[in-house]
Each structure stands twice: as structure tokens, then as C-alpha cells.
Design a protein around this motif. Sequence first.
Motif, PDB file in Angstrom:
ATOM      1  N   GLN A   1      65.773 -54.835   9.305  1.00 14.02           N
ATOM      2  CA  GLN A   1      64.804 -55.484   8.428  1.00 14.02           C
ATOM      3  C   GLN A   1      63.453 -55.718   9.087  1.00 14.02           C
ATOM      4  OE1 GLN A   1      66.413 -59.106   6.800  1.00 14.02           O
ATOM      5  NE2 GLN A   1      67.421 -58.053   5.110  1.00 14.02           N
ATOM      6  N   ASN A   2      63.466 -56.187  10.332  1.00 17.26           N
ATOM      7  CA  ASN A   2      62.183 -56.511  10.967  1.00 17.26           C
ATOM      8  C   ASN A   2      61.298 -55.284  11.113  1.00 17.26           C
ATOM      9  OD1 ASN A   2      63.962 -55.446  12.881  1.00 17.26           O
ATOM     10  ND2 ASN A   2      63.017 -56.552  14.579  1.00 17.26           N
ATOM     11  N   GLU A   3      61.899 -54.125  11.407  1.00 16.45           N
ATOM     12  CA  GLU A   3      61.109 -52.893  11.538  1.00 16.45           C
ATOM     13  C   GLU A   3      60.629 -52.410  10.169  1.00 16.45           C
ATOM     14  OE1 GLU A   3      62.927 -49.827  13.841  1.00 16.45           O
ATOM     15  OE2 GLU A   3      63.626 -51.207  15.397  1.00 16.45           O
ATOM     16  N   ARG A   4      61.473 -52.568   9.167  1.00 24.13           N
ATOM     17  CA  ARG A   4      61.064 -52.154   7.813  1.00 24.13           C
ATOM     18  C   ARG A   4      59.927 -53.034   7.296  1.00 24.13           C
ATOM     19  NH1 ARG A   4      64.856 -53.281   4.469  1.00 24.13           N
ATOM     20  NH2 ARG A   4      66.606 -53.800   5.816  1.00 24.13           N
ATOM     21  N   LEU A   5      59.966 -54.316   7.616  1.00 23.29           N
ATOM     22  CA  LEU A   5      58.910 -55.220   7.183  1.00 23.29           C
ATOM     23  C   LEU A   5      57.555 -54.788   7.735  1.00 23.29           C
ATOM     24  CD1 LEU A   5      57.885 -57.766   5.814  1.00 23.29           C
ATOM     25  CD2 LEU A   5      58.598 -59.076   7.825  1.00 23.29           C
ATOM     26  N   ILE A   6      57.526 -54.410   9.010  1.00 24.78           N
ATOM     27  CA  ILE A   6      56.270 -53.965   9.622  1.00 24.78           C
ATOM     28  C   ILE A   6      55.762 -52.697   8.946  1.00 24.78           C
ATOM     29  CG2 ILE A   6      55.245 -53.059  11.751  1.00 24.78           C
ATOM     30  CD1 ILE A   6      57.167 -54.891  13.305  1.00 24.78           C
TER      31      ILE A   6
ATOM     32  N   ALA B   1      70.314 -48.706  -3.234  1.00 30.14           N
ATOM     33  CA  ALA B   1      70.301 -48.394  -1.801  1.00 30.14           C
ATOM     34  C   ALA B   1      70.824 -49.579  -0.992  1.00 30.14           C
ATOM     35  CB  ALA B   1      68.882 -48.041  -1.354  1.00 30.14           C
ATOM     36  N   ILE B   2      70.474 -50.800  -1.423  1.00 29.33           N
ATOM     37  CA  ILE B   2      70.973 -51.997  -0.732  1.00 29.33           C
ATOM     38  C   ILE B   2      72.490 -52.080  -0.851  1.00 29.33           C
ATOM     39  CG2 ILE B   2      70.962 -54.527  -0.760  1.00 29.33           C
ATOM     40  CD1 ILE B   2      68.067 -54.360  -1.779  1.00 29.33           C
ATOM     41  N   LYS B   3      72.993 -51.834  -2.064  1.00 27.59           N
ATOM     42  CA  LYS B   3      74.440 -51.924  -2.296  1.00 27.59           C
ATOM     43  C   LYS B   3      75.207 -50.925  -1.447  1.00 27.59           C
ATOM     44  CE  LYS B   3      77.827 -51.869  -6.045  1.00 27.59           C
ATOM     45  NZ  LYS B   3      78.038 -51.713  -7.507  1.00 27.59           N
ATOM     46  N   GLU B   4      74.655 -49.706  -1.320  1.00 28.23           N
ATOM     47  CA  GLU B   4      75.349 -48.639  -0.595  1.00 28.23           C
ATOM     48  C   GLU B   4      75.234 -48.791   0.912  1.00 28.23           C
ATOM     49  OE1 GLU B   4      73.720 -45.018  -2.029  1.00 28.23           O
ATOM     50  OE2 GLU B   4      74.436 -45.294  -4.085  1.00 28.23           O
ATOM     51  N   ASN B   5      74.159 -49.417   1.408  1.00 25.37           N
ATOM     52  CA  ASN B   5      73.897 -49.396   2.839  1.00 25.37           C
ATOM     53  C   ASN B   5      73.960 -50.753   3.532  1.00 25.37           C
ATOM     54  OD1 ASN B   5      72.822 -46.440   3.428  1.00 25.37           O
ATOM     55  ND2 ASN B   5      72.000 -47.068   1.453  1.00 25.37           N
TER      56      ASN B   5
ATOM     57  N   SER C   1      72.645 -63.033  -2.120  1.00 28.47           N
ATOM     58  CA  SER C   1      71.776 -63.485  -1.041  1.00 28.47           C
ATOM     59  C   SER C   1      71.176 -62.305  -0.300  1.00 28.47           C
ATOM     60  CB  SER C   1      72.545 -64.387  -0.068  1.00 28.47           C
ATOM     61  OG  SER C   1      73.451 -63.637   0.714  1.00 28.47           O
ATOM     62  N   VAL C   2      71.909 -61.212  -0.211  1.00 29.16           N
ATOM     63  CA  VAL C   2      71.362 -60.014   0.422  1.00 29.16           C
ATOM     64  C   VAL C   2      70.254 -59.423  -0.439  1.00 29.16           C
ATOM     65  CG1 VAL C   2      71.881 -57.675   1.202  1.00 29.16           C
ATOM     66  CG2 VAL C   2      73.489 -59.517   1.656  1.00 29.16           C
ATOM     67  N   TYR C   3      70.454 -59.364  -1.752  1.00 28.69           N
ATOM     68  CA  TYR C   3      69.412 -58.856  -2.639  1.00 28.69           C
ATOM     69  C   TYR C   3      68.149 -59.709  -2.523  1.00 28.69           C
ATOM     70  CZ  TYR C   3      72.660 -55.742  -5.119  1.00 28.69           C
ATOM     71  OH  TYR C   3      73.536 -54.750  -5.445  1.00 28.69           O
ATOM     72  N   ALA C   4      68.328 -61.027  -2.524  1.00 26.22           N
ATOM     73  CA  ALA C   4      67.171 -61.923  -2.422  1.00 26.22           C
ATOM     74  C   ALA C   4      66.437 -61.708  -1.112  1.00 26.22           C
ATOM     75  CB  ALA C   4      67.634 -63.374  -2.548  1.00 26.22           C
ATOM     76  N   SER C   5      67.179 -61.506  -0.052  1.00 19.44           N
ATOM     77  CA  SER C   5      66.576 -61.267   1.251  1.00 19.44           C
ATOM     78  C   SER C   5      65.733 -60.003   1.232  1.00 19.44           C
ATOM     79  CB  SER C   5      67.667 -61.170   2.320  1.00 19.44           C
ATOM     80  OG  SER C   5      67.112 -60.823   3.566  1.00 19.44           O
ATOM     81  N   GLU C   6      66.266 -58.942   0.639  1.00 19.08           N
ATOM     82  CA  GLU C   6      65.518 -57.678   0.581  1.00 19.08           C
ATOM     83  C   GLU C   6      64.294 -57.793  -0.334  1.00 19.08           C
ATOM     84  OE1 GLU C   6      65.687 -54.747   2.244  1.00 19.08           O
ATOM     85  OE2 GLU C   6      66.995 -55.969   3.488  1.00 19.08           O
ATOM     86  N   ALA C   7      64.441 -58.528  -1.436  1.00 18.59           N
ATOM     87  CA  ALA C   7      63.290 -58.724  -2.323  1.00 18.59           C
ATOM     88  C   ALA C   7      62.163 -59.447  -1.599  1.00 18.59           C
ATOM     89  CB  ALA C   7      63.715 -59.514  -3.558  1.00 18.59           C
ATOM     90  N   ASP C   8      62.538 -60.407  -0.745  1.00 13.56           N
ATOM     91  CA  ASP C   8      61.519 -61.166  -0.022  1.00 13.56           C
ATOM     92  C   ASP C   8      60.850 -60.352   1.074  1.00 13.56           C
ATOM     93  OD1 ASP C   8      61.158 -63.526  -1.317  1.00 13.56           O
ATOM     94  OD2 ASP C   8      62.758 -64.589  -0.268  1.00 13.56           O
ATOM     95  N   ILE C   9      61.524 -59.322   1.573  1.00 11.23           N
ATOM     96  CA  ILE C   9      60.854 -58.426   2.525  1.00 11.23           C
ATOM     97  C   ILE C   9      59.638 -57.793   1.847  1.00 11.23           C
ATOM     98  CG2 ILE C   9      61.038 -56.188   3.695  1.00 11.23           C
ATOM     99  CD1 ILE C   9      63.788 -56.897   4.549  1.00 11.23           C
TER     100      ILE C   9
ATOM    101  N   LEU D   1      64.488 -45.650   1.166  1.00 14.20           N
ATOM    102  CA  LEU D   1      64.647 -44.566   2.144  1.00 14.20           C
ATOM    103  C   LEU D   1      64.837 -45.126   3.560  1.00 14.20           C
ATOM    104  CD1 LEU D   1      61.900 -42.052   0.900  1.00 14.20           C
ATOM    105  CD2 LEU D   1      64.373 -41.828   0.671  1.00 14.20           C
ATOM    106  N   LEU D   2      64.072 -46.181   3.890  1.00 12.84           N
ATOM    107  CA  LEU D   2      64.189 -46.783   5.217  1.00 12.84           C
ATOM    108  C   LEU D   2      65.568 -47.412   5.417  1.00 12.84           C
ATOM    109  CD1 LEU D   2      60.673 -48.499   5.551  1.00 12.84           C
ATOM    110  CD2 LEU D   2      61.414 -46.316   6.507  1.00 12.84           C
ATOM    111  N   ILE D   3      66.104 -47.973   4.337  1.00 13.83           N
ATOM    112  CA  ILE D   3      67.446 -48.538   4.411  1.00 13.83           C
ATOM    113  C   ILE D   3      68.478 -47.447   4.688  1.00 13.83           C
ATOM    114  CG2 ILE D   3      69.278 -49.626   3.030  1.00 13.83           C
ATOM    115  CD1 ILE D   3      67.044 -51.239   1.647  1.00 13.83           C
ATOM    116  N   GLN D   4      68.330 -46.339   3.985  1.00 13.77           N
ATOM    117  CA  GLN D   4      69.246 -45.214   4.183  1.00 13.77           C
ATOM    118  C   GLN D   4      69.168 -44.657   5.609  1.00 13.77           C
ATOM    119  OE1 GLN D   4      68.132 -42.567   1.032  1.00 13.77           O
ATOM    120  NE2 GLN D   4      69.229 -43.730  -0.544  1.00 13.77           N
ATOM    121  N   GLN D   5      67.975 -44.783   6.217  1.00 17.86           N
ATOM    122  CA  GLN D   5      67.807 -44.306   7.589  1.00 17.86           C
ATOM    123  C   GLN D   5      68.358 -45.300   8.620  1.00 17.86           C
ATOM    124  OE1 GLN D   5      63.614 -43.491   7.991  1.00 17.86           O
ATOM    125  NE2 GLN D   5      63.630 -41.933   6.360  1.00 17.86           N
TER     126      GLN D   5
END
Length: 274
Positions: free
Chosen positions: A246-251, A168-172, A185-193, A238-242
Amino acid sequence: MAKNKKINVQGVDILLYQEHQNDYISLTDIARHKDSAHIDSIIQNWMRNRNTIELLGFWESIYNPNFKPLEFEGFRKQAGLNSFVMTPKRWIENTNAIGIVSKAGRYGGTFAHKDIALEFASWISIEFKLYIIKEFQRLKDDENNRLKLNWDLHRTLAKVNYQIHTDAIKENLIPAEITKQQANSVYASEADILNVALFGMTAKQWRDTNPDKKGNIRDYAIIEQLVVLSNMESINALLIQQGLPQNERLIQLNKVAVTQMKSLVENKAVKKLK
């Protein structure tokens, strides 16, 4: 308190239970091996012995902060005298002991921490003690194998969901024609979320806090956390696809983590698995 378990030693069923990760073994059942008609007398005769009183007292002094040493010293001086009588109830009530436990009911009797119970078994019969150790170890090995299987199952589940998550990260999130370093670096960022939402810190913060530990923060996760983590990876995909930032997904993911962890920790069925 965990459900009673049982081992069979030379035809004798011996009950065990676990409390606060400590194993307790039935002295009543061990005494039954020697003489089923005089179980209470056997336990009392063992407890009136000076060596036994010292064993019980020293064990409590090491493991029980609420133990009453003065009462122990009083019993220690009397132990071995013809007039000295000791029962599990008297020992527990007078010294506030935790190494020996009296339980009522269908699966009741006198139980003792495994350290103490094995000494009692040795007093009964050295051979019988060795058979108890063998069967007890077999039981613990079976439990460890089941826990390992459960752990591996959830690790596999987490890996499967991780693939969905990274796709999902790769596609969006990853634009076309970026470098591999940028993608990583993007993958690492998402993992840290997910790490922050569930563990309250990033992977780097965990490494800085735990310099002596090998692996990463997820290698030290408990089973409940791994279950929630796998769920969060699917939800984040799913949130990424929507298109949520990041800040809203983290919450949102943090709310999911709090709700699901509370549910799992308080769930009686999950507790029984342990």
C-alpha cells in the motif's frame, strides 16, 4: 474569457459572454432593437440619466472593491443636467468600473453585467426585457443540462472503474474465509488510499472537517478530479495485481494524481467545456 454566445430575442441577435462566472450581455444589441441607426446615442442617453448613474454606482459599490466612489459622487451630482454627457468609456476610465465593459473587434460593443443589462432593457422596453429574461434563462438551462450530463457521464465512468478496482482487491488482498466486516475494512482502506492520493485526506478526515455537509468527499469532487479518480482506480487495480504494498502504491498514485490534475487544469480544451 469564455467564447461569445448568442440568444435571439424577437428577431434580434444578442451576444453574451461569461467572465469569472459572471454573465455579460450586449447593450449594443439591446439598443439595436430600439433604433439600429443611433445605437451609441441611445446608450449615452440612458447613461446620462440620474437613476442610471445611481444604479451603476451602487452596483459597483457592492461588487467592485476597486471602485472609485468619489468620482461616482461627482457624476451623480451632475447627472440630469442638460450639459451632462456620459459614455461607457468615460464611466469605466474615471470610476474603474467593471459592471460595464467596452470590447473592440468583430464581436465588440458595449456589454454590461446581466443585472445592469436587464435594467437597460427595461428602459428600452419592458416587453423586450421579459423576452430577454426568457431566452437568457433558456440558455442557462441548456448549459446546466449539458453540465449535468457531463457530470453523470463521469460518475458512471467512476462507478465502472470502481467495480474493476474492488474486484482486484477481492482477488488479491482479501484472504479466504474472512468475515464480511473484515472485507469491508479492507475496501475502506483501499478507497482511502485513492482519497489521500487525490484529495490529501481520508473519508473520515473529510467528514470531521465538513460536519455540515451531506454525502462523502467524492460527491463534492470537480469534473477533473472525477476523471483522475477513475484513472487511478484502474491503475491501482494493476498495481495490486503486481503485488505492490500500500505505501508504495500511495506514492505512485499521488504522482499520477498530481500529473493528471495539472494536465487537465491547464488543458484549453477542458476549459472550453466549462
